[in-house]
Every structure is written in C-alpha cells, then in structure tokens.
Design a protein around this motif. Structure first.
Motif, mmCIF file in Angstrom:
data_model
loop_
_atom_site.group_PDB
_atom_site.id
_atom_site.type_symbol
_atom_site.label_atom_id
_atom_site.label_comp_id
_atom_site.label_asym_id
_atom_site.label_seq_id
_atom_site.Cartn_x
_atom_site.Cartn_y
_atom_site.Cartn_z
ATOM 1 N N MET A 33 0.812 -1.226 0.000
ATOM 2 C CA MET A 33 0.000 0.000 0.000
ATOM 3 C C MET A 33 0.844 1.274 0.000
ATOM 4 N N ARG A 34 2.075 1.178 0.464
ATOM 5 C CA ARG A 34 2.940 2.357 0.440
ATOM 6 C C ARG A 34 3.480 2.570 -0.979
ATOM 7 N N PRO A 35 3.717 3.795 -1.435
ATOM 8 C CA PRO A 35 3.567 5.052 -0.689
ATOM 9 C C PRO A 35 2.172 5.678 -0.772
ATOM 10 N N GLN A 36 1.240 5.028 -1.512
ATOM 11 C CA GLN A 36 -0.106 5.606 -1.617
ATOM 12 C C GLN A 36 -0.766 5.758 -0.252
ATOM 13 N N VAL A 37 -0.612 4.743 0.604
ATOM 14 C CA VAL A 37 -1.148 4.790 1.961
ATOM 15 C C VAL A 37 0.024 4.688 2.923
ATOM 16 N N GLY A 38 0.251 5.728 3.684
ATOM 17 C CA GLY A 38 1.409 5.750 4.567
ATOM 18 C C GLY A 38 1.107 5.154 5.940
ATOM 19 N N THR A 39 2.139 5.059 6.770
ATOM 20 C CA THR A 39 1.997 4.615 8.153
ATOM 21 C C THR A 39 2.697 5.616 9.054
ATOM 22 N N PHE A 40 2.522 5.420 10.347
ATOM 23 C CA PHE A 40 3.175 6.286 11.330
ATOM 24 C C PHE A 40 4.702 6.245 11.192
ATOM 25 N N ALA A 41 5.248 5.065 10.922
ATOM 26 C CA ALA A 41 6.689 4.857 11.044
ATOM 27 C C ALA A 41 7.448 4.897 9.724
ATOM 28 N N HIS A 42 6.811 4.524 8.617
ATOM 29 C CA HIS A 42 7.529 4.436 7.343
ATOM 30 C C HIS A 42 7.715 5.817 6.720
ATOM 31 N N ARG A 43 8.826 5.959 5.974
ATOM 32 C CA ARG A 43 9.120 7.217 5.297
ATOM 33 C C ARG A 43 9.069 7.087 3.781
ATOM 34 N N THR A 44 9.190 5.877 3.243
ATOM 35 C CA THR A 44 9.314 5.676 1.801
ATOM 36 C C THR A 44 8.344 4.593 1.334
ATOM 37 N N GLY A 45 8.387 4.313 0.055
ATOM 38 C CA GLY A 45 7.637 3.202 -0.508
ATOM 39 C C GLY A 45 8.513 2.003 -0.764
ATOM 40 N N ASN A 46 9.751 2.035 -0.249
ATOM 41 C CA ASN A 46 10.684 0.933 -0.491
ATOM 42 C C ASN A 46 10.225 -0.348 0.192
ATOM 43 N N LEU A 47 10.509 -1.466 -0.435
ATOM 44 C CA LEU A 47 10.278 -2.769 0.173
ATOM 45 C C LEU A 47 11.395 -3.034 1.179
ATOM 46 N N GLY A 48 11.054 -3.697 2.279
ATOM 47 C CA GLY A 48 12.069 -4.006 3.286
ATOM 48 C C GLY A 48 12.572 -2.790 4.044
ATOM 49 N N GLU A 49 11.751 -1.741 4.143
ATOM 50 C CA GLU A 49 12.180 -0.549 4.878
ATOM 51 C C GLU A 49 12.267 -0.844 6.373
ATOM 52 N N MET A 50 13.360 -0.423 6.989
ATOM 53 C CA MET A 50 13.565 -0.602 8.425
ATOM 54 C C MET A 50 13.121 0.676 9.132
ATOM 55 N N VAL A 51 12.316 0.535 10.181
ATOM 56 C CA VAL A 51 11.759 1.732 10.817
ATOM 57 C C VAL A 51 12.158 1.907 12.276
ATOM 58 N N CYS A 52 12.303 0.827 13.016
ATOM 59 C CA CYS A 52 12.525 0.936 14.466
ATOM 60 C C CYS A 52 14.014 1.041 14.791
ATOM 61 N N SER A 53 14.819 0.254 14.137
ATOM 62 C CA SER A 53 16.244 0.174 14.407
ATOM 63 C C SER A 53 16.928 -0.197 13.108
ATOM 64 N N ASN A 54 18.243 -0.146 13.094
ATOM 65 C CA ASN A 54 18.960 -0.616 11.906
ATOM 66 C C ASN A 54 19.734 -1.888 12.221
ATOM 67 N N SER A 55 19.371 -2.572 13.295
ATOM 68 C CA SER A 55 20.122 -3.737 13.749
ATOM 69 C C SER A 55 19.307 -5.019 13.650
ATOM 70 N N PHE A 56 19.975 -6.074 13.186
ATOM 71 C CA PHE A 56 19.419 -7.426 13.209
ATOM 72 C C PHE A 56 19.922 -8.192 14.437
ATOM 73 N N ARG A 57 20.522 -7.462 15.376
ATOM 74 C CA ARG A 57 20.985 -8.020 16.647
ATOM 75 C C ARG A 57 22.189 -8.956 16.433
ATOM 76 N N SER A 58 22.444 -9.845 17.371
ATOM 77 C CA SER A 58 23.677 -10.622 17.367
ATOM 78 C C SER A 58 23.817 -11.504 16.129
ATOM 79 N N ASP A 59 25.038 -11.558 15.606
ATOM 80 C CA ASP A 59 25.319 -12.424 14.457
ATOM 81 C C ASP A 59 26.085 -13.676 14.883
ATOM 82 N N ASP A 60 26.157 -13.910 16.175
ATOM 83 C CA ASP A 60 26.873 -15.076 16.714
ATOM 84 C C ASP A 60 25.997 -16.318 16.551
ATOM 85 N N HIS A 61 26.345 -17.170 15.593
ATOM 86 C CA HIS A 61 25.502 -18.336 15.304
ATOM 87 C C HIS A 61 25.875 -19.564 16.132
#
Length: 453
Positions: A33-61
């Motif tokens: 629905m973006r960018p035609q219908v926006g949300t509180f957190a999103h800024r763009t119409g990009n797929l996979g947009e990160m809004v809360c943080s830029n971290s995927f947390r620990s990479d220790d597998h």
C-alpha cells in the motif's frame, strides 16, 4: 501453467516470502500500500524498509538464537541476509545495516525478478480464492485489520511499540563522548569503534531519571490500555520500574573505559550506534520513548555530550497489532477458517526483523509445496526456524500469547549430549543447541529444497 502467489505487504516477511517463492518458479504479486497509503513509522515506498532500528541483533551463530536464525536463513538463500551482508555496518558482534541502501537493494532485487510483480495498492479485504500470504506487519491498515477480525471472530491483540531517536553525528561533543564497543567486541577497528559513549556521574544520572519521569508523555485514547513488548520498552517505562533499572539495562557502564578519563569509572553510559555507512547518523541504543517531541529534546540534551545535539528523527510510539496465532493458524501457517490464506511476519506474533523475515521464508516454502501438491515434513523444532513456527502455531498458550523473539527457551531440551543446565555450562549448552539445529536444518533443507518448475 505457472501458479500465482499473492503477498500482501512488502516488509521483511513479504519481501523474503516473495524472493523464496519466485526463485522456486511461482509467479508472485506483491501488494504494497505504500507510498499511496502511509503509516506512522515508514518514510518511503521501499520494500524491506527498516523503521525501528537498523540492527538485526547478534550475528553469533554458535551462542545466540537470533544469530543461529541468521545462519539458517543464509543456508536457505535468504534475500534479507544477502542484502544485510551487502550493506553491513560496523557494530561489534551485532549485524547492523545502512538502512536506506539496504531497502533500496531489496526493492531493486524484487522488482528486477522476472517472476515478481509489485502492485502499489491497498488490500482491504481477505480474498476468498487464490493463494495468499498476509505479511502486513504490526502496522496493518485499519480496513484489513477489520476484515481479519470479522473473519476470525476473535479480537486482534494489540501492544504498543516505540522507536528511538537518531542524532546527527557532527552535533555530538567528542570532547565528552568517545568511540568504543562494549568489551571491545569486533574483529576490526571499525567494529570495535562502532558505538559512541556518553558517560554520566551519579548526580547526572539521578537528574536524568528525574527529568525522564517528569517529562510530558504521549497520552492514550480513552479506554485504551498500554501493553508493551518487553524487548522494546520505552525508557520512561523502564525508569518507572525502579531508578536503577536503566543502569542495569541500556545504560549499564560495564565493558567500557572512558578515553578522556580512564581512571574514572562512569556511573552510567548512554550508547549511540552508527546508523548509516557515512557515519553521519547515530541512534541512541535502547532509548525508545513515548515522550512528546519537545520533552525529548529537553531530556536528551541533559546527556553529557548531547547538549547541542540535533535530531534527524525523534522517537515515537505507535500501536501494533498481531493475531492470536496459536488459536487461528494451523501448522502450515494457514488461517484455519480460510486455508487459502497464510500469515507471516510480525502480525503472527513473532518480534523482530529477523524473526519476521524467517516466517516469510517459511510461509513461502510451505506455499510452494502446496502449489505443487507436495507434503513437506514438519520443520524440526530443534531449529530456530522450527522453534518459532512451533511457538506461534500451538506451542504458546493462546490465553497469554504475546510477541516473542527467538530464544533458546523455545527449543526442546538437549538430550544425549551429556551437558547439564546451569549458568556455568551455558556456553556449552548454547553451542550444543546450535550444533543440533544446524544439522537438523541442513537435513530439512536437503529434503525440501524447491526446484523451479
């Protein structure tokens, strides 16, 4: 004839689901629905947009459940992990990404795929025919949320989520702050200096807590009760639980040495993590907040080193929704009352970017198998992927169901390893969990790897 899979939502789950299904030979339509219908957190119409943080947390597998989930997704040729590697930022032992180029690359890869079409339109009802994956995330539009509620006959659960502010790096006083990752984690110098640290004395910390507790907060609508996911609590909520809570949480001073005054141990430390590749933006780690904008500026500028800070984005709070998956979904992630529809991502009650993408990956593979008339063996619950899907499709208590990050507590106990419980053996136990999971995930993938039709 190539079959079509429709995916509603182009976030982490929807993007990963589209990639998996398209690579297996299905025609995929992403309805975003973006960018035609926006949300509180999103800024763009990009797929996979990160809004809360830029971290995927620990990479220790080997010692961390989310790091293990990273590993499992990489083994399954996951798009999100590919693009995270391409746009990785120094972050010690964490996997952090340059969020805008990351989303742009996800978008470009999906739009360039010959089996994928992206339709920029809002879906407002539950389709009765065709195969669908609903991956609209915690910010599902009101119209679709109402349609889900009407179909399931159950109220959607709700909780409140908060985002942290982002600061322009050139407005931070480096005569007070210094760069260092906690415990100097990281293999390279960039990784070991991925964080900025602002020290506090006891008096400064106490004054900060006072300002935090008295600051003007966002008010909820009448009759609305605030429930928070514990992994993303606003800092003022943490402070209300006890004056020392933050000092033992995001402001803990351990593993750090003040470069400007090595002999003096800070009473508390505010950390900021690099938010883009240029190093021009830093987000304040763990500082999700529901303070009003004016209050945020006043309170955060009391932090030593941030007195003259300028904010690229202030924090905020929004209402998230998710379904009661243990009641509503079957073991194939299908809506029991309408099995042509699967759910994936945060709307199912998993929490976090990686967990959301993982459920998108799995939903797509299940949809591919169904489209071809195949019956996949269950995902082993000894894997991170299997532990999550088992939890949301029946392992959790439906009466108390709340959003959950992946963690070793979701895994079945170790048997036949000779490793007992207890903190002293935690490292060995976690390594045994990950070794077992890797073997079982590799075996499951070998049995089920989709071959394009």
């Amino acid at each position: 004839m190539t079959q079509t899979l429709n995916i509603v939502g182009g976030g982490m789950a929807g993007s990963e689901a589209a990639w998996q299904a398209a690579n297996a030979g299905l025609r995929v339509v992403i309805h975003e629905m973006r960018p035609q219908v926006g949300t509180f957190a999103h800024r763009t119409g990009n797929l996979g947009e990160m809004v809360c943080s830029n971290s995927f947390r620990s990479d220790d597998h080997e010692q961390n459940a989310v790091g293990l989930l990273h590993w499992e997704m990489r083994q399954a040729d996951g798009l999100i992990m590919q693009m995270a590697a391409k746009h990785r930022l120094p972050a010690g032992g964490a996997l952090a990404v340059d969020r805008d180029p990351f989303a742009e690359s996800v978008t470009a890869a999906l739009r360039a795929h010959t089996n994928i079409t992206v339709q920029d339109a809002e879906i407002t009802s539950l389709p009765t025919d065709g195969q669908w994956i609903i991956a609209t995330g915690p910010l599902t539009s009101g119209a679709l949320a109402e349609a889900i509620r009407a179909q399931t006959g159950a109220d959607q659960l709700a909780f409140f989520d908060a985002i942290a502010p982002i600061v322009h790096a050139d407005t931070i006083d480096m005569g007070t702050a210094w760069m260092q990752s906690r415990y100097d984690k990281g293999e390279t110098k960039d990784e070991r200096t991925a964080y900025l640290n602002c020290p506090m004395t006891k008096d400064q910390y106490e004054a900060f807590i006072d300002a935090l507790l008295s600051a003007e907060k966002t008010e909820f609508h009448e009759g609305e009760t605030a429930k928070y996911f514990d992994g993303c609590l606003p800092i003022e909520v943490m402070a209300e639980r006890g004056r020392e809570t933050l000092r033992f949480g995001p402001m803990k001073p351990v593993g750090l040495t003040n470069a400007h005054d090595p002999a003096t141990k800070p009473y508390a430390v505010v950390q900021l993590r690099r938010d883009n590749a240029l190093g021009t933006l830093f987000n304040i780690v763990g500082f999700q907040t529901k303070m009003k904008y004016g209050a945020q500026k006043s309170v955060f500028k009391t932090i030593p080193g941030l007195e003259n800070a300028e904010f690229a984005r202030l924090g905020g709070i929004h209402r998230n929704t998710f379904i009661n998956s243990p009641t509503l979904l079957d073991g194939q992630m299908r809506l029991k009352s309408q099995p042509n529809i699967r759910f994936a991502g945060q709307i199912t009650g998993v929490e976090g970017y990686v967990e959301s993408a993982a459920m998108g990956l799995l939903a797509a593979r299940l949809a591919v198998a169904e489209a071809r008339g195949l019956a996949l063996p269950p995902v082993p619950d000894t894997t991170a992927m299997g532990a999550l899907v088992t939890h949301i499709t029946g392992g959790a208590d439906a009466k108390t169901f709340q959003p959950m990050n992946v963690n070793f507590g979701l895994f079945p106990p170790l048997e036949g390893t000779g490793i007992k419980g207890g903190r002293r053996n935690r490292k060995d136990r976690y390594k045994a969990y990950t070794d077992r999971a890797k073997a079982d995930w590799s075996a499951w993938l070998a049995q089920t790897e989709p071959v394009p039709a």
